[in-house]
Motif scaffolding. Sequence first.
Motif, PDB file in Angstrom:
ATOM      1  N   ARG A   1       0.665  -1.181   0.001  1.00 58.52           N
ATOM      2  CA  ARG A   1       0.081   0.043   0.049  1.00 58.52           C
ATOM      3  C   ARG A   1       0.902   1.322  -0.064  1.00 58.52           C
ATOM      4  O   ARG A   1       0.585   2.138  -0.591  1.00 58.52           O
ATOM      5  N   ALA A   2       2.089   1.147   0.771  1.00 58.14           N
ATOM      6  CA  ALA A   2       3.013   2.421   0.671  1.00 58.14           C
ATOM      7  C   ALA A   2       3.307   2.656  -0.810  1.00 58.14           C
ATOM      8  O   ALA A   2       3.493   3.775  -1.228  1.00 58.14           O
ATOM      9  N   SER A   3       3.878   1.467  -1.583  1.00 59.20           N
ATOM     10  CA  SER A   3       4.124   1.746  -2.799  1.00 59.20           C
ATOM     11  C   SER A   3       3.130   2.162  -3.712  1.00 59.20           C
ATOM     12  O   SER A   3       3.112   3.198  -4.671  1.00 59.20           O
ATOM     13  N   GLN A   4       1.822   1.912  -3.461  1.00 60.59           N
ATOM     14  CA  GLN A   4       0.617   2.355  -4.224  1.00 60.59           C
ATOM     15  C   GLN A   4       0.508   3.769  -3.982  1.00 60.59           C
ATOM     16  O   GLN A   4       0.310   4.587  -4.964  1.00 60.59           O
ATOM     17  N   ALA A   5       0.769   4.150  -2.782  1.00 57.52           N
ATOM     18  CA  ALA A   5       0.363   5.541  -2.473  1.00 57.52           C
ATOM     19  C   ALA A   5       1.514   6.581  -2.992  1.00 57.52           C
ATOM     20  O   ALA A   5       1.166   7.625  -3.411  1.00 57.52           O
ATOM     21  N   LYS A   6       2.772   5.851  -3.058  1.00 62.45           N
ATOM     22  CA  LYS A   6       3.803   6.663  -3.712  1.00 62.45           C
ATOM     23  C   LYS A   6       3.784   6.903  -5.376  1.00 62.45           C
ATOM     24  O   LYS A   6       3.960   7.792  -5.968  1.00 62.45           O
ATOM     25  N   ASN A   7       3.502   5.590  -5.944  1.00 63.31           N
ATOM     26  CA  ASN A   7       3.362   5.475  -7.511  1.00 63.31           C
ATOM     27  C   ASN A   7       2.001   5.817  -8.027  1.00 63.31           C
ATOM     28  O   ASN A   7       1.865   5.771  -9.182  1.00 63.31           O
ATOM     29  N   GLY A   8       1.089   5.857  -7.016  1.00 66.83           N
ATOM     30  CA  GLY A   8      -0.516   6.063  -7.643  1.00 66.83           C
ATOM     31  C   GLY A   8      -0.901   4.639  -8.346  1.00 66.83           C
ATOM     32  O   GLY A   8      -1.988   4.896  -9.104  1.00 66.83           O
TER      33      GLY A   8
ATOM     34  N   VAL B   1       8.986  -4.054 -10.404  1.00 64.40           N
ATOM     35  CA  VAL B   1       8.862  -4.933  -9.263  1.00 64.40           C
ATOM     36  C   VAL B   1       9.436  -4.530  -7.811  1.00 64.40           C
ATOM     37  O   VAL B   1      10.521  -3.978  -7.753  1.00 64.40           O
ATOM     38  N   ASP B   2       8.511  -4.099  -6.867  1.00 65.67           N
ATOM     39  CA  ASP B   2       9.211  -3.766  -5.610  1.00 65.67           C
ATOM     40  C   ASP B   2       9.645  -5.117  -4.992  1.00 65.67           C
ATOM     41  O   ASP B   2       8.962  -6.156  -5.159  1.00 65.67           O
TER      42      ASP B   2
ATOM     43  N   GLU C   1      14.022   5.303   1.889  1.00 68.17           N
ATOM     44  CA  GLU C   1      13.386   6.662   2.600  1.00 68.17           C
ATOM     45  C   GLU C   1      12.452   7.108   1.916  1.00 68.17           C
ATOM     46  O   GLU C   1      11.294   7.596   2.723  1.00 68.17           O
ATOM     47  N   SER C   2      12.136   7.055   0.456  1.00 74.33           N
ATOM     48  CA  SER C   2      11.279   7.662  -0.018  1.00 74.33           C
ATOM     49  C   SER C   2       9.778   6.814  -0.007  1.00 74.33           C
ATOM     50  O   SER C   2       8.781   7.428  -0.281  1.00 74.33           O
ATOM     51  N   LEU C   3       9.941   5.700   0.566  1.00 71.98           N
ATOM     52  CA  LEU C   3       8.737   4.855   0.994  1.00 71.98           C
ATOM     53  C   LEU C   3       8.424   5.006   2.418  1.00 71.98           C
ATOM     54  O   LEU C   3       7.058   4.747   2.667  1.00 71.98           O
ATOM     55  N   MET C   4       9.320   5.018   3.102  1.00 72.55           N
ATOM     56  CA  MET C   4       9.104   5.046   4.620  1.00 72.55           C
ATOM     57  C   MET C   4       7.966   5.931   5.300  1.00 72.55           C
ATOM     58  O   MET C   4       7.114   5.431   6.159  1.00 72.55           O
ATOM     59  N   HIS C   5       7.763   7.299   4.740  1.00 77.27           N
ATOM     60  CA  HIS C   5       6.878   8.166   5.191  1.00 77.27           C
ATOM     61  C   HIS C   5       5.426   7.434   5.042  1.00 77.27           C
ATOM     62  O   HIS C   5       4.496   7.434   5.842  1.00 77.27           O
TER      63      HIS C   5
END
Length: 450
Positions: free
Chosen positions: A276-283, A375-376, A430-434
């Motif tokens: 979900r964090a990746s989804q929020a970051k990448n749309g 792929v994450d 770091e770009s995902l942690m928030h």
Amino acid sequence: MGFLIANLKESIAVKIMSKKIVKPSSPTPTHLQTYNLSFFDQLAIRMHVPIVLLYHNLNNSITDELLEESLSETLTHVYPSAGRINMDRHVIDCLDQGVVYIAAKVNCRLDDFLEHAPKEIDLANHFWPQGIKDVDDNDFANTPPVFVQVTRFECGGLALSLAAEHITVDGFTNMKFIYEWAKVCRLRIPSTEINFFNYQLGEIFPARDTSRILKPLATLGKQKDIKYVAKRFVFDEASISKIRDKIANSTVSGVLRFKPSRVEMITALLWRTLIRASQAKNGRLRPCLMSFPVNLRGKASVPTLANSYGNFVVEVPVIFIPNETMFELHNLIALIRDATEKTIVFSAKASNDELVSMAANLYNMTQELETSEEVDEFTCSSLCRFPMKEADFGLGKPCWMTFGLRRSQVFWLYDAGCGSSIAAQVDLKESLMHYFEHDKDLENFTTFIN
């Protein structure tokens, strides 16, 4: 005296007091001076992986001399750790070259550090063995497999860090080494009574020409200019019960026909949070690969390797694919259980050659998935039930610990406090942690961030 907590991050400084080589207390016998690395060692990434354990030592009862002496006694049995890897990466020359031992001091109190560190885990990186980030893991002839640093706080307390070369040991070996060294130190065990590893992996699974069976390592090109940060989350017994209740309420149709373990539930929760964090970051939802290491000791069809030194692990790839993989917690748990259970069942019956083929196939599957920038990827490394929490050098159990070199995305799970609580150290870009740390499920099910 210590200084204001608010200034700790800017002011903390470690001073190296001495640096020496510690060798085994007795010479390694001639017939043991060549240790063969195994095929499973060849699968490991070249990297010294640090562990940091913090201890109260109010009266400075554990001296560097005692730590060095007990380390030397331990190395008499764990002789490959005091050798040097041969250039062909198939052999360790066990000529008692020794390990690096660094004594240091830091300009703060342990209590001040422990008050501040939960929100700044990477403060503990100051206690990694000096220069470990810059070690050339290709310079085998001049690079010890093990570095140790003992850093003493003002007014008592110490940080003990050990960084071991991954192509010589896995997590099980590393944790057991620390635990047994602590026991030797605490109980003053002489080298003649030390015997906790066997050294048969390289004989049973000899190294081979991997160019014929393994795909090239896929992750090296992705590491440039990426900053990784760490956070710690704690799941106490009440939190774990809440997760179990949520899963039970969502599986009325009988999707799960087994009782998931603590590790499976927390791994699935963290995995879903990362997706979900990746989804929020990448749309958008992206595929996500989880590598789940399975320790083959006690599971493979080779019972003599239950306490083997070296690497005896396979990383099982588990993949989430948008629009194909169901996204509820119980779905992800079932996916994890299915992948790991198949590996364990196969390993229990497989011949030695079949185990090698299985390990190579799993490795190649992971490398193929990691070649895609779409792929994450991360690893979930469970250290639960490993003995490091009991590593008592005569100071009691460690009061705090951290892991890893911040070079990849890893979830480190380990036993925390008393009872069945589990701590998760999460190393992420770091770009995902928030996005990750503010996920609602994570906030609902973690007792606290510490």
